[in-house]
Design a protein around this motif. Structure first.
Motif, short mmCIF file in Angstrom:
data_model
loop_
_atom_site.label_atom_id
_atom_site.label_comp_id
_atom_site.label_asym_id
_atom_site.label_seq_id
_atom_site.Cartn_x
_atom_site.Cartn_y
_atom_site.Cartn_z
N ALA A 4 66.33 65.86 31.89
CA ALA A 4 67.27 65.32 33.34
C ALA A 4 67.93 66.89 33.78
O ALA A 4 68.10 67.28 34.63
N ILE A 5 69.14 67.51 32.90
CA ILE A 5 69.73 68.43 32.87
C ILE A 5 68.20 69.59 33.60
O ILE A 5 68.40 70.43 34.82
N LEU A 6 67.04 69.86 33.26
CA LEU A 6 66.62 70.56 33.50
C LEU A 6 65.82 70.39 34.71
O LEU A 6 65.60 70.95 35.30
N GLN A 7 65.90 68.87 34.50
CA GLN A 7 64.71 68.97 35.80
C GLN A 7 65.85 69.34 37.11
O GLN A 7 65.08 69.56 38.38
N ALA A 8 67.39 68.45 37.44
CA ALA A 8 67.98 69.11 38.21
C ALA A 8 68.65 70.36 38.88
O ALA A 8 68.34 70.56 39.86
N LEU A 9 68.43 70.90 37.96
CA LEU A 9 68.49 72.45 37.99
C LEU A 9 67.12 73.16 38.46
O LEU A 9 66.56 74.29 38.96
N GLY A 10 66.00 72.52 38.30
CA GLY A 10 64.65 72.75 38.99
C GLY A 10 64.00 73.87 37.77
O GLY A 10 63.17 74.98 38.19
N VAL A 11 64.31 74.18 36.90
CA VAL A 11 63.69 74.81 35.33
C VAL A 11 63.02 74.54 35.20
O VAL A 11 61.52 75.08 35.50
N THR A 12 62.59 73.11 35.47
CA THR A 12 60.78 72.89 34.43
C THR A 12 60.86 71.33 35.39
O THR A 12 61.69 70.53 36.48
N ASN A 13 59.45 71.61 35.99
CA ASN A 13 59.17 69.96 36.52
C ASN A 13 58.95 68.65 35.74
O ASN A 13 58.79 67.46 36.05
N GLY A 14 58.14 69.04 34.92
CA GLY A 14 57.51 68.03 34.17
C GLY A 14 58.59 67.34 33.24
O GLY A 14 59.60 68.13 32.45
N THR A 15 58.16 66.93 32.22
CA THR A 15 58.92 66.25 31.32
C THR A 15 58.76 66.93 29.98
O THR A 15 57.24 67.24 29.38
N MET A 16 59.48 67.97 29.29
CA MET A 16 59.04 68.14 28.61
C MET A 16 59.88 67.16 26.74
O MET A 16 60.99 66.89 26.52
N PHE A 17 58.31 67.44 26.14
CA PHE A 17 58.59 66.05 24.99
C PHE A 17 59.13 67.76 23.83
O PHE A 17 57.97 68.10 22.86
N TRP A 18 60.37 67.44 23.65
CA TRP A 18 61.24 68.32 23.08
C TRP A 18 60.82 67.97 21.09
O TRP A 18 60.33 68.62 20.57
N LYS A 19 60.24 66.28 20.89
CA LYS A 19 60.43 65.80 19.37
C LYS A 19 59.37 65.83 19.15
O LYS A 19 58.29 65.84 17.90
N SER A 20 58.14 65.72 19.98
CA SER A 20 56.72 65.38 19.68
C SER A 20 55.44 66.68 20.39
O SER A 20 54.71 66.51 20.28
N ASP A 21 55.90 67.24 20.70
CA ASP A 21 55.13 68.59 21.68
C ASP A 21 55.42 69.42 20.05
O ASP A 21 56.28 70.39 19.64
N PRO A 22 53.85 70.25 19.98
CA PRO A 22 54.07 70.29 18.40
C PRO A 22 54.39 72.28 18.29
O PRO A 22 54.98 73.02 17.85
N ASN A 23 54.15 72.67 20.09
CA ASN A 23 54.93 73.88 20.13
C ASN A 23 56.15 73.58 20.30
O ASN A 23 57.00 74.64 20.70
N LEU A 24 57.24 72.90 20.63
CA LEU A 24 58.62 73.05 20.61
C LEU A 24 59.22 72.05 19.59
O LEU A 24 60.27 71.58 19.73
N SER A 25 58.79 71.02 18.99
CA SER A 25 59.54 70.38 17.94
C SER A 25 60.04 71.66 16.63
O SER A 25 61.37 71.37 16.77
N ILE A 26 59.81 72.77 16.41
CA ILE A 26 60.82 73.07 15.93
C ILE A 26 61.79 74.04 16.24
O ILE A 26 62.95 74.08 15.73
#
Lengths: 300, 355
Positions: free
Chosen positions: A143-165
């Motif tokens: 919510a914060i990242l989207q409000a700041l305009g850093v990202t448009n899409g949803t970041m799946f931190w826990k389930s995206d293999p590129n982000l989970s670590i």
């Protein structure tokens, strides 16, 4: 007999008594299990000989097996990201906060004390908290990242293999921040103020005072903080089951979690021991750095 | 003589505390000025204000003709020797000396050569590779001075630099600092609580009390004509005796409030009957035959240092007398004293100013 007794009440005997209590505790609770672990990594262990001591010796076969696992490279890479990401993040933010709180403003020490909350909380609770924060669809971070305009899409931190670590690393940075800040604050407070005044009169600007006075004067503290950071980060376990459980597809599995999986999920205790012996080497290096950087703390 | 440092109407407040009150001070180029006073009088605050480590609340401060009120310390081109020396513990003596040069980007070889040069003038040549923790107090003191000298600054500021040294070394360093000042032709401001240091080292002494300059002048001016009772008591060792008294009816002598005393003649007439405080320096009182003595007092204690003898009298207030050489007086004897008229100091009871 009386001489032995009196030496225990007021002499060298008392010192020896205190030291030997600690040594016995360390040997029984840490030294022997450690040796047993190393021994086990060279043995063939299965469910039938688990209770015995003499098991077939198989040399480096366990090590070869572990290294040839398909996920070995990924786990090592994740461990490196987790360890170095955590240490760098904890150290930089911790140092910045420590310097910030050296400034005198109302309630500085109270607010600094509140930062310790993150450190006293159990890892599982911190993991659960960050689980909420990092959640893909309802998480605060997105919510914060989207409000700041850093990202448009949803970041799946826990389930995206590129982000989970990185998700676990962020949580661990938050967890270790206060500890780093506290140790570094103590180091900063130990630098006499008149050194900064002398340097200022000698013509040093803010950055020069930091690089020529603060950093060199903090060398021992920084060495200790980094070494302890490495040790604590390699010990960090609670966050993994609480946030990602090493997944998806081992993309956030690290050595310590992998060792636990080998031993207590797959019940291959020899492989679990092997992975932990590999980690032991890194912890040993960190311990040597720690002992070396705190050697001046011994005072007679 | 041109002014190197000028303070006009300088005030400094810490919250409600008024640390410096309307300070006006001109420090000539090449002079050695001592700021002296009891602890808490504002002398260190004044020095730190000149250095820029404290900002002044109002007034102007200029160094070499430039207003420095808002100039940061590193651009003021003044060097300071701290009471604690403030040597950089992680740097060798050579690096401590050349620190300011290296900050300016002086080539390494040149910085080293300058450090060696300064080490030679301060007697540190054999210690260049030692660290501060391996040095004695006197050697540390020299490094602190060398670090100041190497910069060739507009002014040297000393903040009680000798207070951590033992008595013998202090006397030696006193001469060395003054010698360096003369050789370098530097402008020095020296803070001390020790009036002997101020008297022996400085060309110009500034006596401060409670944030105010009580009096300034050459050391002997302060000794001979103290402007206030405070300065009179502060300058000179042992301290001046103060005895209450009344101007006699003829206006030409003063009667002390002590038994068995004759009126003391004065060099200048005063208003008859006025209550005053009379100041008598211990070294100006002479022992004379009791028959023609102005004061006849019982002796309470006799202390001898070998070269000097201190007599103190019984009764209130106590009077101290210093004699050169020995005395065969004993406790309980009576001593006859007299003093020359021009050595009698008079102070107003209320304002404590000299009259």
């Amino acid at each position: 007999m009386r001489r032995i007794l009196s030496s225990i009440t007021d002499g060298k005997g008392f010192d020896i008594l205190l030291v030997s209590l600690t040594m016995i505790f360390l040997i029984v609770m840490a030294g022997l299990p450690l040796l047993y672990n190393v021994l086990m990594s060279f043995q063939q262990v299965d469910m039938f000989n688990l209770g015995t001591f003499s098991r077939p010796f198989i040399g480096l076969e366990n090590y070869q097996d572990v290294i040839s696992q398909p996920e070995f490279g990924l786990v090592m890479k994740n461990t490196a990201i987790f360890v170095f990401g955590s240490i760098i993040g904890q150290f930089c933010f911790g140092f910045a906060l420590a310097i910030f709180f050296m400034a005198k403003f109302p309630f500085a020490s109270t607010i600094r004390g509140l930062f310790l909350v993150s450190w006293v909380m159990p890892g599982l609770v911190v993991g659960a908290l960050w689980g909420f924060i990092l959640a893909g669809d309802y998480g605060v971070l997105n919510a914060i990242l989207q409000a700041l305009g850093v990202t448009n899409g949803t970041m799946f931190w826990k389930s995206d293999p590129n982000l989970s670590i990185w998700a676990v690393t962020i949580a661990n940075i938050w967890l270790g921040l206060a500890f780093n800040m506290m140790l570094l604050s103590v180091g900063l407070a130990g630098i006499p103020g008149d050194l900064y005044e002398a340097a200022e009169l000698d013509g040093a600007n803010g950055w020069q005072r930091f690089s020529t006075i603060t950093l060199p004067m903090m060398r021992a503290t920084i060495g200790a903080v980094l070494a302890l950071g490495l040790i604590y980060t390699l010990q960090q376990f609670d966050l993994f089951p609480a946030i990602t459980e090493g997944g998806p597809a081992n993309s956030s599995s690290v050595a310590q979690y992998w060792a636990w999986q080998w031993s207590f999920k797959l019940f291959d205790f020899a492989k679990g021991a092997t992975v932990s012996v590999m980690m032991l080497i890194f912890v040993l290096i960190a311990s040597i750095v720690y002992v070396w950087s705190t050697r001046h703390e011994v005072r007679g | 003589m041109t002014a190197q440092i000028e303070l006009s109407n300088v005030d400094k407040h810490y919250g409600a505390f008024h640390a410096l009150k309307n300070i006006n001070l001109t420090i000539d180029k090449g002079s050695f000025v001592a700021l002296v006073g009891p602890s808490g009088c504002g002398k260190s605050t004044l020095l730190r204000s000149i250095a820029g480590l404290e900002t002044i609340s109002s007034g102007t401060l200029s160094i070499a003709g430039q207003t420095m009120n808002n100039v940061p310390p590193r651009k003021r081109d003044v060097a300071m020797v701290f009471q604690s020396y403030a040597l950089y513990p992680h740097m060798s003596v050579e690096k401590n000396l050349s620190y300011s040069l290296r900050l300016k980007g002086t080539p390494r070889a040149e910085a080293r050569a300058r450090a060696e040069e300064v080490a030679a003038t301060t007697g540190l040549s054999d210690l260049l590779h030692r660290y501060p923790r391996q040095l004695s107090g006197g050697q540390r003191q020299r490094v602190a001075m060398g670090r100041a000298i190497i910069r060739n600054p507009k002014a040297f500021l000393f903040d009680e630099p000798l207070s951590n040294l033992d008595a013998a070394l202090r006397v030696q360093m006193r001469k060395e600092i003054r010698g360096l000042h003369d050789r370098l032709g530097a402008t020095s401001v020296y803070v001390t609580h020790d009036q002997i240091e101020a008297m022996t080292m400085a060309d110009h002494v500034v006596v401060m009390r409670a944030g105010v300059i009580e009096q300034q002048g050459s050391p002997l001016e302060l000794y001979d004509t103290p402007a206030t009772r405070f300065v009179a008591g502060f300058i000179g060792s042992p301290a001046m005796n103060f005895v209450p008294g009344t101007i006699a009816a003829d206006g030409r002598s003063v009667q002390l409030d002590l038994p068995d005393t004759q009126p003391l003649p004065m060099s200048r007439p005063q208003q008859a009957g006025r209550r005053v405080t009379v100041g008598l320096r211990p070294e100006h009182l002479e022992i004379v035959d009791p028959a023609r003595a102005q004061l006849n007092l019982p002796v309470a204690a006799v202390e001898s240092t070998g070269s000097l003898t201190y007599l103190s009298t019984a009764g209130e207030p106590e009077v101290t007398v210093v004699l050169t050489g020995r005395s065969n007086m004993r406790s309980g004897d009576r001593v006859g004293l007299s003093i020359a008229p021009d050595k009698v100091h008079l102070f107003d009871v209320e304002t404590e100013r000299a009259i």
